[in-house]
Design an enzyme around this catalytic site. Structure first.
Site, PDB file in Angstrom:
ATOM      1  N   GLN A  83       0.850  -1.196   0.000  1.00 56.50           N
ATOM      2  CA  GLN A  83       0.000   0.000   0.000  1.00 56.50           C
ATOM      3  C   GLN A  83       0.879   1.238   0.000  1.00 56.50           C
ATOM      4  OE1 GLN A  83      -2.144  -0.918   3.651  1.00 56.50           O
ATOM      5  NE2 GLN A  83      -3.996  -1.213   2.484  1.00 56.50           N
ATOM      6  N   GLY A  84       0.776   2.057  -1.034  1.00 57.07           N
ATOM      7  CA  GLY A  84       1.558   3.290  -1.121  1.00 57.07           C
ATOM      8  C   GLY A  84       0.709   4.471  -0.698  1.00 57.07           C
TER       9      GLY A  84
ATOM     10  N   SER B 212       5.350  -1.060   3.642  1.00 58.59           N
ATOM     11  CA  SER B 212       5.596  -2.417   4.148  1.00 58.59           C
ATOM     12  C   SER B 212       5.693  -3.390   2.987  1.00 58.59           C
ATOM     13  CB  SER B 212       4.448  -2.880   5.047  1.00 58.59           C
ATOM     14  OG  SER B 212       4.381  -2.115   6.199  1.00 58.59           O
TER      15      SER B 212
ATOM     16  N   SER C 233       1.498   6.534   2.759  1.00 56.21           N
ATOM     17  CA  SER C 233       2.278   7.551   3.497  1.00 56.21           C
ATOM     18  C   SER C 233       3.346   8.183   2.601  1.00 56.21           C
ATOM     19  CB  SER C 233       2.986   6.920   4.690  1.00 56.21           C
ATOM     20  OG  SER C 233       2.062   6.261   5.502  1.00 56.21           O
TER      21      SER C 233
ATOM     22  N   GLU D  98      -8.352  -2.890   8.023  1.00 49.35           N
ATOM     23  CA  GLU D  98      -7.185  -2.905   8.902  1.00 49.35           C
ATOM     24  C   GLU D  98      -7.641  -2.814  10.364  1.00 49.35           C
ATOM     25  OE1 GLU D  98      -4.070   0.379   8.827  1.00 49.35           O
ATOM     26  OE2 GLU D  98      -3.261  -1.009   7.360  1.00 49.35           O
TER      27      GLU D  98
HETATM   28  C1  LIG Z   1       5.434  -1.043  10.927  1.00 48.07           C
HETATM   29  C2  LIG Z   1       4.876   0.045  10.038  1.00 48.07           C
HETATM   30  C3  LIG Z   1       4.294  -0.306   8.842  1.00 48.07           C
HETATM   31  C4  LIG Z   1       3.809   0.696   7.978  1.00 48.07           C
HETATM   32  N1  LIG Z   1       3.318   0.305   6.763  1.00 48.07           N
HETATM   33  C5  LIG Z   1       2.911   1.259   5.901  1.00 48.07           C
HETATM   34  C6  LIG Z   1       2.465   0.875   4.589  1.00 48.07           C
HETATM   35  O1  LIG Z   1       2.473  -0.302   4.218  1.00 48.07           O
HETATM   36  N2  LIG Z   1       2.060   1.848   3.744  1.00 48.07           N
HETATM   37  C7  LIG Z   1       2.048   3.157   4.109  1.00 48.07           C
HETATM   38  O2  LIG Z   1       1.640   3.979   3.298  1.00 48.07           O
HETATM   39  N3  LIG Z   1       2.476   3.562   5.334  1.00 48.07           N
HETATM   40  C8  LIG Z   1       2.914   2.635   6.229  1.00 48.07           C
HETATM   41  N4  LIG Z   1       3.384   3.012   7.465  1.00 48.07           N
HETATM   42  C9  LIG Z   1       3.445   4.439   7.800  1.00 48.07           C
HETATM   43  C10 LIG Z   1       2.459   4.834   8.878  1.00 48.07           C
HETATM   44  O3  LIG Z   1       1.150   4.872   8.368  1.00 48.07           O
HETATM   45  C11 LIG Z   1       2.915   6.202   9.415  1.00 48.07           C
HETATM   46  O4  LIG Z   1       4.197   6.023   9.996  1.00 48.07           O
HETATM   47  C12 LIG Z   1       1.968   6.753  10.438  1.00 48.07           C
HETATM   48  O5  LIG Z   1       0.736   7.081   9.853  1.00 48.07           O
HETATM   49  C13 LIG Z   1       2.576   8.012  11.112  1.00 48.07           C
HETATM   50  O6  LIG Z   1       2.955   8.939  10.150  1.00 48.07           O
HETATM   51  P1  LIG Z   1       4.428   9.547  10.134  1.00 48.07           P
HETATM   52  O7  LIG Z   1       5.416   8.446  10.299  1.00 48.07           O
HETATM   53  O8  LIG Z   1       4.543  10.407   8.931  1.00 48.07           O
HETATM   54  O9  LIG Z   1       4.536  10.433  11.438  1.00 48.07           O
HETATM   55  P2  LIG Z   1       3.903  11.932  11.676  1.00 48.07           P
HETATM   56  O10 LIG Z   1       2.532  11.908  11.173  1.00 48.07           O
HETATM   57  O11 LIG Z   1       4.890  12.855  11.009  1.00 48.07           O
HETATM   58  O12 LIG Z   1       3.982  12.024  13.205  1.00 48.07           O
HETATM   59  C14 LIG Z   1       5.195  12.354  13.917  1.00 48.07           C
HETATM   60  C15 LIG Z   1       4.843  12.467  15.400  1.00 48.07           C
HETATM   61  O13 LIG Z   1       3.904  13.538  15.591  1.00 48.07           O
HETATM   62  C16 LIG Z   1       2.725  13.068  16.238  1.00 48.07           C
HETATM   63  N5  LIG Z   1       1.557  13.736  15.684  1.00 48.07           N
HETATM   64  C17 LIG Z   1       1.287  13.951  14.369  1.00 48.07           C
HETATM   65  N6  LIG Z   1       0.102  14.585  14.233  1.00 48.07           N
HETATM   66  C18 LIG Z   1      -0.397  14.759  15.483  1.00 48.07           C
HETATM   67  C19 LIG Z   1      -1.590  15.330  15.998  1.00 48.07           C
HETATM   68  N7  LIG Z   1      -2.534  15.839  15.197  1.00 48.07           N
HETATM   69  N8  LIG Z   1      -1.776  15.318  17.348  1.00 48.07           N
HETATM   70  C20 LIG Z   1      -0.841  14.791  18.182  1.00 48.07           C
HETATM   71  N9  LIG Z   1       0.326  14.234  17.734  1.00 48.07           N
HETATM   72  C21 LIG Z   1       0.536  14.217  16.417  1.00 48.07           C
HETATM   73  C22 LIG Z   1       2.694  11.555  15.941  1.00 48.07           C
HETATM   74  O14 LIG Z   1       1.978  10.852  16.935  1.00 48.07           O
HETATM   75  C23 LIG Z   1       4.173  11.201  15.948  1.00 48.07           C
HETATM   76  O15 LIG Z   1       4.611  11.000  17.260  1.00 48.07           O
HETATM   77  C24 LIG Z   1       3.875   2.055   8.349  1.00 48.07           C
HETATM   78  C25 LIG Z   1       4.460   2.407   9.575  1.00 48.07           C
HETATM   79  C26 LIG Z   1       4.974   1.431  10.408  1.00 48.07           C
HETATM   80  C27 LIG Z   1       5.630   1.833  11.697  1.00 48.07           C
END
Ligand SMILES: Cc1cc2nc3c(=O)[nH]c(=O)nc-3n(C[C@H](O)[C@H](O)[C@H](O)COP(=O)(O)OP(=O)(O)OC[C@H]3O[C@@H](n4cnc5c(N)ncnc54)[C@H](O)[C@@H]3O)c2cc1C
Length: 369
Positions: free
Chosen positions: A115-116, A150, A118, A233
């Site tokens: 899934q693309g 992933s 993020s 999910e």
């Molecule tokens: C094991 C794993 C598998 C994954 N698989 C996929 C996948 O297959 N496809 C895909 O597309 N993505 C995938 N992801 C990505 C995942 O969806 C994102 O990591 C997640 O949505 C968080 O986004 P980010 O990493 O950009 O962090 P950010 O959104 O940048 O957040 C950074 C920090 O800020 C905090 N924060 C952000 N906004 C707020 C708010 N409004 N209020 C309070 N705190 C906030 C967050 O809690 C975090 O601590 C995966 C992630 C992991 C860890």
């Protein structure tokens, strides 16, 4: 149900030892794929799919019972969970006849999907995504970047979310598009993880051309298509809750059977884990019963997600403590990998902060500011 589970037990009692004998190193990718194919042949991974798609047409309660038995037998998780649990149901619902041909291939691993969604700058706030898909004749031309994909290193296909109308409000103007990974202009780079794995990827798109016929559902309606996918999910969280409950039962059993002396602190922790996991398991079953009764899961999916992810991390920390120095040197590699892998539980599929926001907002009705 009893007959179904008896069939499953017989299946696992034969298939699991045969698979273990065939693959002395069960951690290899080929071994994991082979296990998925074995499960698919028995129609156990696809039990809730309609029969016309090769499933058994069963409901969510049966699915949970199946998952419980699979966990009791210590069978590994299938590697293509994203395809089976998220992508295939989406294609069944929104895909055209051609796209639906992928459903059977997802089950038997002929196709492996990622899934693309993020992007750098669009994770928690997914609707801010900026990868563009512009229609040129009968093709989309895609430019942008995805991250944290992933299984991106193994995937044959991606369910991509791209912006197709930049002038629309941010939740609109997004489309879901099928992109074969071998399309020219698409580059997949591994992300080396702290747990030693590297199946995660970042994916770059430079003038990637795919047919407009690869659109899933209507143009600019990708958000709705995605919410369906993410909805699957969330239901899956109940299954994870069940797995954790079983894992803690096994852990308690292993510790009590072994000669290991445990401190009163660890004994306390194990008792707490046991109680919390039982409650979690019950909440999971309650949620699936609701879904089975045609009621959309509500707040409980957020509560389960948060408790499951935080409890998983505490459990893996205790397992690491039990492993002692062997956990650090790597002699107890499973403990170390489990400990490091569990760090991601509070980020994937919605961070704990975001889940707390949802609980505060939609469950408790707290003021937003
Ligand atoms: C094991 C794993 C598998 C994954 N698989 C996929 C996948 O297959 N496809 C895909 O597309 N993505 C995938 N992801 C990505 C995942 O969806 C994102 O990591 C997640 O949505 C968080 O986004 P980010 O990493 O950009 O962090 P950010 O959104 O940048 O957040 C950074 C920090 O800020 C905090 N924060 C952000 N906004 C707020 C708010 N409004 N209020 C309070 N705190 C906030 C967050 O809690 C975090 O601590 C995966 C992630 C992991 C860890």
């Amino acid at each position: 149900m009893d007959a179904l589970l008896a069939d499953l037990r017989e299946f696992l009692a034969n298939a699991l030892p045969a698979w273990r004998a065939k693959w002395p190193d069960q951690d290899t990718w080929e071994a994991k794929l082979d296990w998925q194919r074995t499960m698919a042949e028995g129609r156990w991974t696809t039990a809730t799919w309609p029969e016309e798609f090769g499933g058994r047409g069963l409901g969510t309660m049966e699915m949970l019972a199946i998952e419980d038995v699979v966990a009791q037998y210590g069978a590994p998780q299938i590697p293509g969970m994203i395809g089976v649990k998220n992508v295939a149901p989406t294609l069944m619902r929104f895909g055209n006849d051609e796209q639906r041909k992928s459903v059977a291939k997802i089950a038997n691993t002929d196709e492996f999907w990622c899934q693309g969604f993020s992007e750098p700058g669009a994770g928690s706030d997914l609707a801010s995504l900026r990868t563009r898909a512009v229609i040129d004749g009968d093709e989309f031309v895609i430019n942008g970047q995805k991250v944290w994909t992933s299984n991106g290193m193994y995937a044959t296909h991606m369910q991509l979310l791209a912006r197709t109308d930049p002038d629309a409000p941010k939740h609109k103007g997004i489309s879901a598009i099928i992109v074969p990974i071998d399309t020219p202009g698409l580059e997949v780079r591994p992300i080396k993880q702290i747990n030693g794995g590297a199946e995660f990827a970042e994916v770059f798109f430079t003038d990637v051309r795919v047919p407009v016929a690869n659109l899933i559902g209507p143009l600019n309606e990708g958000w709705n298509v995605t919410m369906t996918t993410l909805g699957h999910e969330r239901a899956g969280v109940a299954v994870f809750a069940g797995r954790l409950e079983q894992r803690i039962r096994n852990l308690v059993e292993d510790v009590t059977k072994s000669d290991t002396q445990i401190s009163p602190i660890i004994a306390d922790e194990l008792a707490e884990f046991y109680v919390e996991s039982r409650v979690l398991g019950m909440m999971g079953r309650q949620m699936l019963a609701k879904i089975a009764g045609g009621v959309a899961p509500g707040s409980e999916s957020s509560v389960i997600k948060m408790v499951w992810s935080e409890l998983s991390q505490r459990v893996d920390t205790t397992v690491m403590e039990l492993a002692g120095i062997d956990g650090i040197t790597g002699d107890a590699n499973d403990a170390k990998v489990g400990y490091l892998t569990a760090r991601s539980a509070t980020i994937a599929a919605g961070t704990s902060d975001i889940v707390k926001n949802i609980i505060g907002d939609r469950v408790l009705g707290l003021p937003r500011d």
